[in-house]
Motif scaffolding. Structure first.
Motif, short mmCIF file in Angstrom:
data_model
loop_
_atom_site.label_atom_id
_atom_site.label_comp_id
_atom_site.label_asym_id
_atom_site.label_seq_id
_atom_site.Cartn_x
_atom_site.Cartn_y
_atom_site.Cartn_z
N GLY A 205 0.80 -1.22 0.00
CA GLY A 205 0.00 0.00 0.00
C GLY A 205 0.83 1.27 0.00
N ARG A 206 2.06 1.19 0.51
CA ARG A 206 2.92 2.36 0.58
C ARG A 206 3.33 2.86 -0.81
N PHE A 207 3.40 1.92 -1.76
CA PHE A 207 3.81 2.34 -3.10
C PHE A 207 2.82 3.33 -3.70
N PHE A 208 1.58 3.29 -3.24
CA PHE A 208 0.58 4.22 -3.77
C PHE A 208 0.79 5.62 -3.19
N GLU A 209 1.46 5.70 -2.05
CA GLU A 209 1.91 7.02 -1.57
C GLU A 209 3.04 7.53 -2.48
N TYR A 210 3.91 6.61 -2.89
CA TYR A 210 5.00 7.03 -3.77
C TYR A 210 4.43 7.50 -5.13
N PHE A 211 3.44 6.79 -5.62
CA PHE A 211 2.83 7.20 -6.90
C PHE A 211 2.18 8.58 -6.74
N LYS B 3 -3.35 0.52 -10.61
CA LYS B 3 -2.79 -0.82 -10.55
C LYS B 3 -1.27 -0.73 -10.38
N ALA B 4 -0.69 -1.83 -9.93
CA ALA B 4 0.75 -1.86 -9.72
C ALA B 4 1.24 -3.28 -9.93
N ARG B 5 2.46 -3.35 -10.49
CA ARG B 5 3.12 -4.63 -10.66
C ARG B 5 4.44 -4.55 -9.91
N PHE B 6 4.65 -5.50 -9.02
CA PHE B 6 5.84 -5.49 -8.17
C PHE B 6 6.83 -6.49 -8.74
N GLU C 81 -2.06 10.19 -20.99
CA GLU C 81 -3.20 10.63 -21.81
C GLU C 81 -4.11 11.53 -20.99
N PHE C 82 -4.56 12.60 -21.62
CA PHE C 82 -5.62 13.43 -21.04
C PHE C 82 -6.91 13.16 -21.80
N ARG C 83 -7.99 12.98 -21.06
CA ARG C 83 -9.32 12.93 -21.67
C ARG C 83 -10.12 14.14 -21.17
N ARG C 84 -11.41 14.18 -21.43
CA ARG C 84 -12.20 15.37 -21.10
C ARG C 84 -12.04 15.77 -19.62
N SER C 85 -12.23 14.81 -18.71
CA SER C 85 -12.15 15.16 -17.29
C SER C 85 -11.32 14.14 -16.51
N SER C 86 -10.64 13.27 -17.21
CA SER C 86 -9.78 12.31 -16.51
C SER C 86 -8.45 12.19 -17.24
N PHE C 87 -7.49 11.58 -16.58
CA PHE C 87 -6.17 11.41 -17.20
C PHE C 87 -5.46 10.22 -16.59
N ASP C 88 -4.48 9.70 -17.32
CA ASP C 88 -3.72 8.53 -16.90
C ASP C 88 -2.28 8.92 -16.58
N VAL C 89 -1.80 8.44 -15.45
CA VAL C 89 -0.40 8.66 -15.07
C VAL C 89 0.30 7.32 -14.95
N GLU C 90 1.49 7.25 -15.49
CA GLU C 90 2.30 6.03 -15.31
C GLU C 90 3.53 6.32 -14.46
N HIS C 91 3.82 5.39 -13.58
CA HIS C 91 4.94 5.53 -12.65
C HIS C 91 5.87 4.34 -12.81
N ARG C 92 7.15 4.61 -12.80
CA ARG C 92 8.14 3.54 -12.78
C ARG C 92 9.09 3.79 -11.62
N HIS D 162 0.15 2.49 -12.33
CA HIS D 162 -0.74 3.21 -13.24
C HIS D 162 -1.87 3.81 -12.41
N GLU D 163 -2.18 5.06 -12.67
CA GLU D 163 -3.32 5.69 -12.02
C GLU D 163 -4.22 6.34 -13.07
N THR D 164 -5.51 6.20 -12.94
CA THR D 164 -6.45 7.06 -13.65
C THR D 164 -7.05 7.99 -12.61
N ARG D 165 -6.99 9.26 -12.91
CA ARG D 165 -7.46 10.27 -11.97
C ARG D 165 -8.51 11.16 -12.63
N VAL D 166 -9.34 11.75 -11.78
CA VAL D 166 -10.40 12.63 -12.27
C VAL D 166 -10.18 14.04 -11.74
#
Lengths: 142, 142, 142, 142
Positions: A26-32, A66-69, A87-98, A110-114
């Motif tokens: 769960g901590r990795f989602f703080e890092y993201f 989602k995350a792959r360890f 990617e940006f869409r109308r009111s949401s976007f995708d972020v990738e983290h490595r 990977h996060e999809t955010r609004v």
């Protein structure tokens, strides 16, 4: 459209690790989250604590993640978090983290955010809003 | 004036424990927080999520806290958190917490908290407020 | 005997803050922990992840801690954590932490920790050990 | 093969919520973890703290996870976590979690975990192990 990547480093803390001696998942989602704020701060040229006020939103909550360890990350490891909006869409976007650990990829996230403000009908509810074109444009420049 | 004690039980989670296999010390302050919310919920007869709205405050942030760790608490241990308000002052109060593990005292905690609302001068700042007499009275009854 | 102070900076993350918009009190104990590990790493000249193995201990768990929250710390604030060992005893020691926010003291923290290994009688138990004189000596040099 | 579902309830704590007043996304992975431990405890008839020792493993770390956040979860909400193993493979398995809030689905989660012990070549490394047939069999009974 290609966007830019933000990078930051951090040292894994004792309290982030579980009895198996590795970072609790769960901590990795703080890092993201940290990676996403940094990416926005750099792109928008606005301090992360001011972004909500400047753009009239509450924030950009995660609706899908989602995350792959791939390899374990341990106490004291110095890791790099690289974050990019894909990617940006109308009111949401995708972020990738490595997350890299000593030059090797350790975690992919990977996060999809609004893009969300208070609902006009009920200020206790969040409601998605169109992402301003100017916000998107700044991501292609920085 | 003697007040009442609230008690609740929980099972220590994997993600609460560190590589030494014991609860990370900062997690105990989440347990204390939980104890304080429960104590107020029971005394006030108001759901914890409604307390701020009902009493016109933002919350009761901690201004002073301490903990003594007497015996280790481990993953899977079923612990009891006993919480009691020891003293109310004009706008602050003291809560004491005792965490028991299999009948033995494991942790003693203390919090001083402030009854706080938004500052009238600057709504981004918190400001202490007098604790209503009715709030205090309810703690001697339940 | 005067010892040295370690200093490090960090930016307060979104996930560290609660619905009142300030750092949740339990998170500060992660910041203190980070300060203590850094202080030992610098003094001992050993990476924090190697300290346990090099000195034959499990770690130095906290047995007593307290904190005073003087001014609020918010999302995005850049804070400095200054950590100093104030006293070494036979098998325990005291660390003091001062968290500054924009040059002003925001939080004062105190930890008493025990130098601990596995118990020879029961390897699942931790047992205090005498702190090596060489460990203490290194704190007066760096 | 159909397996059984474990259910547990919890109240969302203040320290689990972020400045937007909703549960910080990383916290849900603590809730999933709790669901998985409970599922194993019930199926295996072994206390969660004894599972590693009884089966000669370190644990079952997550190698892949995802979550979909459908409706917000707030401070004080009483949620139910329902967890089910969907598939066992040679040394890994999939767990699905559904978090309900007042009878409505709020979050869907998925974990792939690996049955892992210490590597015989390097005890500091984890290594996957075949899941005992007896372990799998117990999931179809309870």
């Amino acid at each position: 459209m290609a966007y830019f990547t933000s990078r930051t480093e951090l040292i894994v803390e004792w309290g982030h690790c579980d009895p198996a001696g590795i970072v609790f998942n769960g901590r990795f989602f703080e890092y993201f989250d940290l990676g996403t704020w940094l990416r926005f701060e750099v792109a928008l040229g606005v301090k992360r604590s001011e972004i909500a006020a400047v753009f009239g939103i509450v924030g950009y909550p995660v609706v899908d993640t989602k995350a792959r360890f791939i390899t374990p990350v341990k106490f004291g490891d110095k890791i790099e978090i690289a974050s990019i909006v894909k990617e940006f869409r109308r009111s949401s976007f995708d972020v990738e983290h490595r997350i890299s650990n000593q030059g090797q990829i350790a975690v992919e996230g990977h996060e999809t955010r609004v893009w969300a403000g208070r609902s006009p009908d009920d200020p206790k509810q969040l409601k998605s809003r169109p992402i301003p074109a100017d916000v998107i444009a700044r991501f292609s420049r920085t």
